[in-house]
Design an enzyme around this catalytic site. Structure first.
Site, PDB file in Angstrom:
ATOM      1  N   GLU A 127      19.873  34.189  40.035  1.00  0.00           N
ATOM      2  CA  GLU A 127      20.760  34.287  38.857  1.00  0.00           C
ATOM      3  C   GLU A 127      20.405  33.335  37.719  1.00  0.00           C
ATOM      4  O   GLU A 127      21.278  32.688  37.150  1.00  0.00           O
ATOM      5  CB  GLU A 127      22.218  34.091  39.298  1.00  0.00           C
ATOM      6  CG  GLU A 127      22.640  35.123  40.324  1.00  0.00           C
ATOM      7  CD  GLU A 127      24.056  34.935  40.857  1.00  0.00           C
ATOM      8  OE1 GLU A 127      24.792  34.071  40.370  1.00  0.00           O
ATOM      9  OE2 GLU A 127      24.417  35.689  41.789  1.00  0.00           O
ATOM     10  N   ASN A 169      16.150  36.906  42.430  1.00  0.00           N
ATOM     11  CA  ASN A 169      17.346  37.700  42.736  1.00  0.00           C
ATOM     12  C   ASN A 169      18.388  37.565  41.624  1.00  0.00           C
ATOM     13  O   ASN A 169      18.654  36.454  41.164  1.00  0.00           O
ATOM     14  CB  ASN A 169      17.941  37.168  44.056  1.00  0.00           C
ATOM     15  CG  ASN A 169      19.037  38.024  44.634  1.00  0.00           C
ATOM     16  OD1 ASN A 169      18.860  39.230  44.805  1.00  0.00           O
ATOM     17  ND2 ASN A 169      20.175  37.412  44.958  1.00  0.00           N
ATOM     18  N   HIS A 205      26.119  44.562  42.871  1.00  0.00           N
ATOM     19  CA  HIS A 205      27.579  44.504  42.996  1.00  0.00           C
ATOM     20  C   HIS A 205      28.121  45.521  41.998  1.00  0.00           C
ATOM     21  O   HIS A 205      28.104  45.286  40.792  1.00  0.00           O
ATOM     22  CB  HIS A 205      28.079  43.093  42.667  1.00  0.00           C
ATOM     23  CG  HIS A 205      27.618  42.056  43.644  1.00  0.00           C
ATOM     24  ND1 HIS A 205      28.034  42.040  44.953  1.00  0.00           N
ATOM     25  CD2 HIS A 205      26.772  41.007  43.506  1.00  0.00           C
ATOM     26  CE1 HIS A 205      27.477  41.014  45.587  1.00  0.00           C
ATOM     27  NE2 HIS A 205      26.683  40.381  44.737  1.00  0.00           N
ATOM     28  N   GLU A 232      22.553  42.648  47.686  1.00  0.00           N
ATOM     29  CA  GLU A 232      23.965  42.243  47.883  1.00  0.00           C
ATOM     30  C   GLU A 232      24.891  43.424  47.617  1.00  0.00           C
ATOM     31  O   GLU A 232      25.963  43.271  47.001  1.00  0.00           O
ATOM     32  CB  GLU A 232      24.327  41.066  46.968  1.00  0.00           C
ATOM     33  CG  GLU A 232      23.419  39.859  47.128  1.00  0.00           C
ATOM     34  CD  GLU A 232      23.832  38.650  46.292  1.00  0.00           C
ATOM     35  OE1 GLU A 232      24.976  38.616  45.780  1.00  0.00           O
ATOM     36  OE2 GLU A 232      22.997  37.737  46.154  1.00  0.00           O
ATOM     37  N   ASP A 234      27.568  46.077  47.208  1.00  0.00           N
ATOM     38  CA  ASP A 234      28.961  46.434  47.489  1.00  0.00           C
ATOM     39  C   ASP A 234      29.458  47.247  46.295  1.00  0.00           C
ATOM     40  O   ASP A 234      28.937  47.120  45.190  1.00  0.00           O
ATOM     41  CB  ASP A 234      29.852  45.226  47.820  1.00  0.00           C
ATOM     42  CG  ASP A 234      29.758  44.053  46.861  1.00  0.00           C
ATOM     43  OD1 ASP A 234      29.374  44.252  45.686  1.00  0.00           O
ATOM     44  OD2 ASP A 234      30.081  42.927  47.285  1.00  0.00           O
TER      45      ASP A 234
HETATM   46  O1  G3I Z   1      34.694  27.449  53.639  1.00  0.00           O
HETATM   47  C1  G3I Z   1      35.570  26.904  52.649  1.00  0.00           C
HETATM   48  C2  G3I Z   1      36.897  26.557  53.250  1.00  0.00           C
HETATM   49  O2  G3I Z   1      36.716  25.542  54.203  1.00  0.00           O
HETATM   50  C3  G3I Z   1      37.825  26.104  52.129  1.00  0.00           C
HETATM   51  O3  G3I Z   1      39.082  25.848  52.644  1.00  0.00           O
HETATM   52  C4  G3I Z   1      37.927  27.195  51.063  1.00  0.00           C
HETATM   53  C5  G3I Z   1      38.807  26.762  49.888  1.00  0.00           C
HETATM   54  O4  G3I Z   1      38.280  27.152  48.665  1.00  0.00           O
HETATM   55  O5  G3I Z   1      36.635  27.441  50.575  1.00  0.00           O
HETATM   56  C6  G3I Z   1      35.745  27.911  51.545  1.00  0.00           C
HETATM   57  O6  G3I Z   1      34.510  28.091  50.948  1.00  0.00           O
HETATM   58  C7  G3I Z   1      34.383  29.237  50.116  1.00  0.00           C
HETATM   59  C8  G3I Z   1      33.201  30.063  50.640  1.00  0.00           C
HETATM   60  O7  G3I Z   1      32.977  31.144  49.778  1.00  0.00           O
HETATM   61  C9  G3I Z   1      33.408  30.599  52.039  1.00  0.00           C
HETATM   62  O8  G3I Z   1      34.465  31.518  52.030  1.00  0.00           O
HETATM   63  C10 G3I Z   1      34.119  28.796  48.715  1.00  0.00           C
HETATM   64  O9  G3I Z   1      35.277  28.159  48.190  1.00  0.00           O
HETATM   65  C11 G3I Z   1      33.763  29.979  47.839  1.00  0.00           C
HETATM   66  O10 G3I Z   1      33.350  29.502  46.564  1.00  0.00           O
HETATM   67  C12 G3I Z   1      32.617  30.739  48.470  1.00  0.00           C
HETATM   68  O11 G3I Z   1      32.378  31.892  47.684  1.00  0.00           O
HETATM   69  C13 G3I Z   1      31.102  32.455  47.825  1.00  0.00           C
HETATM   70  C14 G3I Z   1      30.448  32.568  46.467  1.00  0.00           C
HETATM   71  O12 G3I Z   1      29.193  33.222  46.597  1.00  0.00           O
HETATM   72  C15 G3I Z   1      30.254  31.204  45.832  1.00  0.00           C
HETATM   73  O13 G3I Z   1      29.664  31.296  44.600  1.00  0.00           O
HETATM   74  C16 G3I Z   1      31.252  33.831  48.457  1.00  0.00           C
HETATM   75  O14 G3I Z   1      31.695  33.688  49.811  1.00  0.00           O
HETATM   76  C17 G3I Z   1      29.922  34.562  48.444  1.00  0.00           C
HETATM   77  O15 G3I Z   1      30.128  35.908  48.810  1.00  0.00           O
HETATM   78  C18 G3I Z   1      29.329  34.538  47.041  1.00  0.00           C
HETATM   79  O16 G3I Z   1      28.080  35.163  47.104  1.00  0.00           O
HETATM   80  C19 G3I Z   1      27.408  35.327  45.852  1.00  0.00           C
HETATM   81  C20 G3I Z   1      25.914  35.225  46.146  1.00  0.00           C
HETATM   82  O17 G3I Z   1      25.625  34.020  46.796  1.00  0.00           O
HETATM   83  C21 G3I Z   1      25.111  35.349  44.864  1.00  0.00           C
HETATM   84  N1  G3I Z   1      25.453  36.562  44.144  1.00  0.00           N
HETATM   85  C22 G3I Z   1      26.887  36.768  43.897  1.00  0.00           C
HETATM   86  C23 G3I Z   1      27.668  36.688  45.201  1.00  0.00           C
HETATM   87  C24 G3I Z   1      29.142  36.980  44.962  1.00  0.00           C
HETATM   88  O18 G3I Z   1      29.748  36.027  44.154  1.00  0.00           O
END
Ligand code: G3I
Length: 301
Positions: A127, A169, A205, A232, A234
Site C-alpha cells: 500500500e 501489494n 476488497h 485479499e 472479499d
Molecule cells: O488483537 C487486538 C486485541 O488484543 C485488542 O483488544 C483489540 C482492540 O483494538 O485489537 C486487536 O487487534 C486488532 C487486530 O486487527 C486483530 O483483530 C487491531 O486493533 C486492528 O487494527 C487489526 O486490524 C487489522 C488491520 O489490517 C489493521 O490495519 C485487520 O484485522 C486486518 O484484516 C487488516 O488487514 C489489512 C491488510 O493487512 C492490508 N490490506 C487491507 C486489509 C484490511 O484493512
C-alpha cells in the site's frame, strides 16, 4: 475438484485464506480451513508491530505457528507484509530519515531470513501508492526516507530469501485506473533496471460492482513479466456477491500468470468487514452461494 484448494490445484493455482492463530482452537474454523484451502497468510501476525515489537527484538511465535500448520498440511504460505505505513511498532513510528531507513531494511532482512525457504511469496511492500488520480506515492514516514525505499526493500528481501517470490501489494487496483497505472509504471521501471520483483498483489476488497477492466488489468501486469496474485479478496454481500466472486475467479484463470487467489478470512464473522458478510462461509461455517459460484468457476473450462 470438491474443494477450493483442490479445484484450484487442478488449474495449477492455489486458493488460500488469511488466518489468525487466535482461532486455531476453534473447531469449526479449523475444519473449514483444513478442508478447503491450500495456502495460508497471516492476517496480522507477520506484520512489523507483531514481529519486531521492540527494536531489534523479534517475535516469530505466531508467524511460526501459521507456517508450521501450513507445512504440516502441505499448504503454501504467503508472507504479509514486510513494510507498510500502517501497523508499525511505536518505536518505528518515532523514527525518520536514515535511522528509519536502516531499521526498515534491517526488519526486511531479519524477517525474510527467519522464514527463508518457507514462504511462497512475500508482500515486500504494502500500500505505498496514493488513492485518487495522482498515480503517485502515498506520503508516509517510509516514503519520506527517499523514493528508493521500495527498491531497497526488494533488494534486501531477495538477498535474505532468494527462493521467495517478491510482490508489491495494494488495494483500489481492481481495474485500470490512475493508482494501478502508477504501480504498473513502477513495476515496468523495476523490470527495466533489474530491481528484483516477481509479482503484484491485487488485494480486491470489493463492493457491489466490479470494474469491467479487472481482467485486462491483471493481463497488463502479466505482460510486464510478473506474476499476479489476488491477495485479499472479499466482496460485499448483496445480490451480486456470488457473481463478483465468479468474475474474479474466471479473470484469474484466464491469465496464465495469475497464480492464485487468497480470501481475506474464512467465515463472515472472522472478517474485518463485519456486517458486509464478505466471505465464502457463514458464521456457522456453512458454504454460501458465493462459495458454490467460486467452486463452479474453478471447475469449469
Ligand atoms: O488483537 C487486538 C486485541 O488484543 C485488542 O483488544 C483489540 C482492540 O483494538 O485489537 C486487536 O487487534 C486488532 C487486530 O486487527 C486483530 O483483530 C487491531 O486493533 C486492528 O487494527 C487489526 O486490524 C487489522 C488491520 O489490517 C489493521 O490495519 C485487520 O484485522 C486486518 O484484516 C487488516 O488487514 C489489512 C491488510 O493487512 C492490508 N490490506 C487491507 C486489509 C484490511 O484493512
Amino acid at each position: 475438484g470438491t474443494t477450493l484448494g483442490g479445484s484450484a490445484a487442478e488449474k495449477g493455482r492455489y486458493f488460500g485464506a488469511a488466518v489468525g492463530t487466535g482461532k486455531f482452537g476453534d473447531n469449526t474454523y479449523m475444519t473449514v480451513l483444513n478442508r478447503e484451502f491450500n495456502s495460508l497468510v497471516a492476517e496480522n501476525e507477520m506484520k512489523w508491530d507483531h514481529t519486531e515489537p521492540q527494536q531489534g527484538r523479534f517475535n516469530f511465535t505466531n508467524g511460526d505457528r501459521i507456517v508450521s500448520h501450513a507445512r504440516s498440511r502441505g499448504m503454501s504460505v504467503r508472507g504479509h507484509a514486510l513494510l507498510w505505513h500502517a501497523q508499525q511498532p511505536g518505536w518505528a513510528q518515532g523514527l525518520s530519515g536514515s535511522a528509519l531507513r536502516n531499521a526498515a531494511i534491517n526488519h526486511v532482512t531479519q524477517v525474510a531470513a527467519h522464514f527463508r525457504g518457507q514462504i511462497h511469496s512475500w508482500d515486500v511492500v504494502n500500500e505505498a501508492f496514493a488513492d485518487g488520480g495522482s498515480g503517485g506515492r502515498r506520503d508516509s514516514n517510509l516514503q519520506r526516507t527517499g523514493n528508493d525505499w521500495i527498491e531497497a526493500a526488494f533488494r534486501a528481501a531477495r538477498a535474505a530469501d532468494p527462493g521467495a517470490k517478491l510482490c508489491y501489494n495494494d488495494y483500489n487496483t481492481d481495474g485500470i485506473n490512475a493508482k494501478s497505472t502508477g504501480i504498473y509504471n513502477m513495476v515496468r521501471d523495476f523490470k527495466s533496471r533489474g530491481v528484483p520483483i516477481d509479482c503484484v498483489g491485487l488485494q480486491s476488497h470489493l463492493g457491489t460492482t466490479i470494474d469491467s477492466s479487472y481482467q485486462a488489468n491483471i493481463q497488463r501486469f502479466a505482460d510486464l513479466g510478473v506474476d499476479v496474485q489476488i491477495t485479499e479478496l472479499d466482496v460485499m454481500q448483496g445480490s451480486n456477491q456470488a457473481n463478483i466472486y465468479a468474475t474474479v475467479t474466471r479473470a484469474c484463470l484466464a491469465v496464465s500468470r495469475c497464480t492464485g487467489i487468497t480470501v481475506w478470512g474464512v467465515r463472515d464473522c472472522d472478517s474485518w468487514r463485519g456486517s458486509d458478510n464478505a466471505l465464502l462461509f457463514d458464521c456457522s461455517g456453512n458454504k454460501k452461494a458465493a462459495y458454490n459460484s467460486v467452486l463452479n468457476a474453478l471447475n469449469s473450462g
